[in-house]
Design an enzyme around this catalytic site. Structure first.
Site, PDB file in Angstrom:
ATOM      1  N   GLU A 154      34.464  50.344  98.351  1.00  0.00           N
ATOM      2  CA  GLU A 154      34.092  49.259  97.982  1.00  0.00           C
ATOM      3  C   GLU A 154      34.398  48.350  99.330  1.00  0.00           C
ATOM      4  O   GLU A 154      35.044  47.235  99.512  1.00  0.00           O
ATOM      5  CB  GLU A 154      35.055  48.724  96.918  1.00  0.00           C
ATOM      6  CG  GLU A 154      34.545  49.119  95.739  1.00  0.00           C
ATOM      7  CD  GLU A 154      35.484  48.535  94.533  1.00  0.00           C
ATOM      8  OE1 GLU A 154      36.423  47.689  94.787  1.00  0.00           O
ATOM      9  OE2 GLU A 154      34.809  48.554  93.227  1.00  0.00           O
ATOM     10  N   GLU A 311      32.126  53.609  89.262  1.00  0.00           N
ATOM     11  CA  GLU A 311      33.447  53.256  88.466  1.00  0.00           C
ATOM     12  C   GLU A 311      33.286  52.331  87.624  1.00  0.00           C
ATOM     13  O   GLU A 311      32.569  51.418  87.745  1.00  0.00           O
ATOM     14  CB  GLU A 311      34.554  52.506  89.648  1.00  0.00           C
ATOM     15  CG  GLU A 311      34.954  53.418  90.621  1.00  0.00           C
ATOM     16  CD  GLU A 311      36.034  52.470  91.607  1.00  0.00           C
ATOM     17  OE1 GLU A 311      36.404  51.490  91.187  1.00  0.00           O
ATOM     18  OE2 GLU A 311      36.177  52.717  92.662  1.00  0.00           O
ATOM     19  N   LYS A 360      49.291  50.621  88.032  1.00  0.00           N
ATOM     20  CA  LYS A 360      49.883  51.466  86.724  1.00  0.00           C
ATOM     21  C   LYS A 360      49.408  50.867  85.389  1.00  0.00           C
ATOM     22  O   LYS A 360      49.626  51.570  84.527  1.00  0.00           O
ATOM     23  CB  LYS A 360      51.372  51.448  86.941  1.00  0.00           C
ATOM     24  CG  LYS A 360      52.257  50.331  86.931  1.00  0.00           C
ATOM     25  CD  LYS A 360      53.521  50.858  87.110  1.00  0.00           C
ATOM     26  CE  LYS A 360      54.639  49.356  87.317  1.00  0.00           C
ATOM     27  NZ  LYS A 360      54.349  48.729  88.420  1.00  0.00           N
ATOM     28  N   PHE A 361      49.159  49.764  85.395  1.00  0.00           N
ATOM     29  CA  PHE A 361      48.615  49.113  84.122  1.00  0.00           C
ATOM     30  C   PHE A 361      47.095  49.107  83.915  1.00  0.00           C
ATOM     31  O   PHE A 361      46.499  48.291  83.041  1.00  0.00           O
ATOM     32  CB  PHE A 361      49.265  47.728  84.060  1.00  0.00           C
ATOM     33  CG  PHE A 361      50.736  47.862  83.503  1.00  0.00           C
ATOM     34  CD1 PHE A 361      51.246  48.739  82.879  1.00  0.00           C
ATOM     35  CD2 PHE A 361      51.486  46.990  84.608  1.00  0.00           C
ATOM     36  CE1 PHE A 361      52.678  48.663  82.676  1.00  0.00           C
ATOM     37  CE2 PHE A 361      52.941  47.192  84.536  1.00  0.00           C
ATOM     38  CZ  PHE A 361      53.518  47.957  83.522  1.00  0.00           C
ATOM     39  N   HIS A 362      46.569  49.757  84.918  1.00  0.00           N
ATOM     40  CA  HIS A 362      44.835  50.119  84.743  1.00  0.00           C
ATOM     41  C   HIS A 362      44.581  51.096  83.847  1.00  0.00           C
ATOM     42  O   HIS A 362      45.222  52.174  83.892  1.00  0.00           O
ATOM     43  CB  HIS A 362      44.183  50.123  86.162  1.00  0.00           C
ATOM     44  CG  HIS A 362      43.110  50.042  86.035  1.00  0.00           C
ATOM     45  ND1 HIS A 362      42.023  51.018  85.511  1.00  0.00           N
ATOM     46  CD2 HIS A 362      42.165  48.965  86.965  1.00  0.00           C
ATOM     47  CE1 HIS A 362      40.869  50.396  86.046  1.00  0.00           C
ATOM     48  NE2 HIS A 362      40.863  49.352  86.591  1.00  0.00           N
TER      49      HIS A 362
HETATM   50  C1  GLA Z   1      38.158  49.123  92.291  1.00  0.00           C
HETATM   51  C2  GLA Z   1      38.581  50.230  93.366  1.00  0.00           C
HETATM   52  C3  GLA Z   1      39.469  51.243  92.830  1.00  0.00           C
HETATM   53  C4  GLA Z   1      40.303  50.456  91.862  1.00  0.00           C
HETATM   54  C5  GLA Z   1      39.630  49.789  90.835  1.00  0.00           C
HETATM   55  C6  GLA Z   1      40.505  49.035  89.651  1.00  0.00           C
HETATM   56  O1  GLA Z   1      36.939  49.595  91.765  1.00  0.00           O
HETATM   57  O2  GLA Z   1      37.481  50.935  93.977  1.00  0.00           O
HETATM   58  O3  GLA Z   1      40.146  51.920  93.765  1.00  0.00           O
HETATM   59  O4  GLA Z   1      41.162  49.618  92.509  1.00  0.00           O
HETATM   60  O5  GLA Z   1      38.967  48.929  91.588  1.00  0.00           O
HETATM   61  O6  GLA Z   1      39.672  48.388  88.692  1.00  0.00           O
END
Ligand code: GLA
Length: 667
Positions: A154, A311, A360-362
């Protein structure tokens, strides 16, 4: 680009995730790989944040753990989306070169301990990052498991705008290339204003925070420079990989509502496959519609070619003020929206939910609760569906409507000094897209200046910054018989942020047949009533119709008595103009009228669903696939014939799509 890289070659629809095995012990890896097999995972992104593990001290590499995981995944038949590992520099590098830390607009540094703490123009960062990339590329460049290279992560998510001394040097070099002479720069930035004239290049700085508003031309160019600077970084990593590996190379884009840092139109050609990260943003009025828009935008950036959803999330994220869980079935439905709109792969962040660290809360494919969970069962269900959709891969989405989108307009619309802070570029884009969505119409998102010949209807929402030739592509296409809708604030400034004079909409003015003398925005909460009965808000303008027919005019407000919606015959076509922010129902009605006149239809006829049904067709040499996604709480019927791929049933004439369900018919 060699043929081998021309497309992301995958057997069918890829299904996978980010995997961070460094957060777990090797016993867990065994379980992970076994469960990946159970879920149908076949593409895994690793080494995205690997730097401090691979290079624990400057120049000392340790590939032991990565070799092990690469080989385990390969043995399990899982292909790799291999990270270069450069996304976050290790502490030793920051300690040795504190000047790689990015600087905010107020001159303060941002420190190590989060992620992406590097200045895109830092020579020390670039040198160290490329040394790592070479080591990784040489080690795994011809490994048979590598399906794709994942450069950094990203790019520009956090560090796009750096205002440090290295950035200043690079900004000046970029400006010299753009303007050649300091006089041309002064002219473009309008520095005659407020005694800002520059005599030497070295006098120019990044637009650090000022007491009053900053020079908008300088700010706009800094956005362009910052996008280019990160693209240059991408190119330098990609060049090393391409030296030693034939696998395709990409990075994960952020075509999403809350990030506007990069002009992805200019990035696209450097990617072997376009990949996007998308997360529902519950700060928006309608996150589901934004998801569809983002997927269409990703396909636009990919010039219609299939792309990869690198993602998204199975459930809640962790970075919004309120992180909503997904309703049962929502993850599956949303995943298939991406596929309907051109994705040839569905991947998640991340495989196993972390137990430590900021995320950790994702949510994850394998949640904290383990496999005895609704989330896990839905993941496995989706994996099985992805496996049944293999023939869809490679097909392309059909659309009759184009929407012109521009990062430069997005940036220019945010100028500190502007007519109303209640008007945002994306608000206008989303409002137009939302009306088309409610009508079930499929939309291609295109760059300004793109060829429009294959479309029946073109929407130009709030295209604030426009070059004359970009406007001419639209007006000539209308003259040749097309139908366009242009909305307010379009054609206000040129590429230098200089106002087009003689009446707003500048190079669109004649084709629209109107003359706008003055903007007249209104306060949020004020209702504007139109002669058509429609309610509008936020914006009006004092205008006259020169050759256009007035479709609706303002009954009240500061522009009472002047046109709000017009239609002009221009050559063989029609140019509509919307000079206010219509309420959703009225916008939908307006676009229904215009689409009907232009002969635009949804991919199939349907009944029910109250505007929450997506109807999209993907077509290829082998046939066509009709996707019907029902986000509503009622069942929907649609015209369709063929074999339904989720139920395996034959469909003749009509299909019933249950509330919250998805059906995909091979026609
Ligand atoms: C981005 C990042 C990931 C993670 C997600 C969380 O997409 O690339 O590493 O941090 O966000 O939503």
């Amino acid at each position: 680009m060699s043929d081998a890289r021309a497309a992301f070659v995958h057997d069918g629809i890829a299904f996978g995730c980010d995997y961070n095995p460094e957060q777990w012990s090797p016993e867990v890896w065994d379980e992970d790989i076994r469960l990946m097999g159970q879920a149908g995972v076949d593409l895994v992104a690793i080494n995205v944040f690997g730097w401090s593990h691979l290079e624990p001290r400057e120049g000392q590499f340790d590939f032991g753990a990565l070799d092990d995981i690469v080989n385990r995944l390969h043995a399990a038949g899982i292909r790799l989306n291999l990270g270069t590992g450069t996304a976050s520099p290790p502490a030793w590098l920051v300690r040795a070169h504190p000047d790689i830390l990015p600087m905010a607009e107020d001159g303060t540094r941002r420190y190590h301990g989060g992620r992406q703490a590097w200045c895109p123009s830092s020579p020390a960062y670039r040198t160290a990052a490329l040394r790592l990339v070479r080591a990784v590329a040489e080690r795994y460049g011809d490994h048979p498991a590598v399906a794709l290279w994942h450069v950094s992560n990203e790019l520009g998510c956090h560090n796009a705008l750096c205002y440090c001394a290295h950035s200043a040097v690079a900004f000046r070099a970029w400006l010299r290339r753009r303007y050649k002479s300091i006089e041309a720069l002064n002219d473009a930035w309008g520095t005659a204003f407020w005694s800002q004239t520059y005599r030497e290049w070295d006098e120019i700085e990044p637009p650090r925070i000022t007491l009053s508003t900053r020079n908008p031309g300088q700010v706009l160019d800094f956005r362009r420079f910052s996008s280019d600077e990160l693209l240059d970084h991408y190119r330098s990593e990609a060049a090393i990989i391409r030296d030693v590996s034939d696998a395709p190379v990409t990075t994960n884009f952020m075509l999403t509502a809350h990030i506007d840092n990069l002009d992805y139109w200019s990035w696209a050609a450097d990617m072997d496959v376009i990949a996007n990260d998308h997360y529902l943003d519950h700060r928006l009025a309608d996150p589901t519609v934004e998801l569809a828009f983002a997927a269409d935008l990703t396909r636009g950036v990919s010039r219609g070619a299939p792309w990869l959803l690198m993602e998204h999330s199975t459930g809640a994220v962790n970075w919004q003020p309120l992180n909503l869980a997904k309703a049962p079935g929502e993850m599956l439905r949303n995943s298939l929206v991406h596929v309907a709109r051109g994705a040839d792969g569905i991947c998640f962040f991340q495989w196993r939910a972390s137990v430590q660290g900021s995320e950790k809360f994702h949510s994850a494919m394998l949640p904290h609760a383990g496999t005895d969970s609704a989330a896990w069962r839905e993941v496995c269900e989706l994996g099985a569906i992805a496996g049944a959709l293999d023939d869809v891969a490679g097909t392309r989405v059909e659309a009759e409507v184009a929407l012109v989108f521009s990062w430069e307009s997005w940036w220019a619309t945010q100028a500190e000094s502007r007519p109303s802070h209640s008007i945002g570029y994306l608000d206008q884009v989303h409002a137009a897209y939302g009306a088309l969505y409610a009508l079930g119409l499929t939309v291609d998102v295109v760059a300004p200046g793109s060829d429009l010949s294959r479309y029946k209807l073109v929407i130009v929402p709030g295209l604030h910054l426009v070059r004359e030739h970009e406007a001419r592509v639209v007006t000539d296409w209308v003259a040749a018989g097309g139908t366009a809708l242009v909305t307010f604030y379009t054609g206000t400034v040129d590429q230098d942020d200089r106002v087009w004079t003689g009446g707003y909409t500048g190079p669109f003015r004649d084709a629209l047949g109107i003359r706008i003398e003055e903007f007249a925005p209104v306060a949020p909460g004020t209702e504007l009533h139109l002669s058509s009965g429609a309610i509008a808000r936020l914006w009006s303008e004092r205008s006259t119709a020169t050759t256009a027919t007035v479709v609706a005019s303002h009954l009240d407000g500061p522009a009472a008595g002047t046109p709000a919606i017009t239609r002009n015959d221009w050559g063989g076509g029609q140019a509509w103009y919307l000079g206010t922010m219509l309420d959703a129902a009225a916008y939908r009605e307006l676009l229904a009228t215009i689409a009907d006149a232009a002969g635009v239809r949804p991919a199939t006829a349907h009944d029910g669903g109250d505007g929450r049904v997506e109807l999209v067709r993907r077509t290829g040499a082998a046939g066509s696939y009709l996707f019907i996604v029902n986000h509503s709480a009622q069942s929907v019927t649609a015209d369709a014939s063929g074999r339904e791929l989720l139920t395996g049933q034959d469909v003749v004439g009509t299909i019933l799509v249950p509330a919250g369900g998805v059906r995909i018919v091979r026609e």
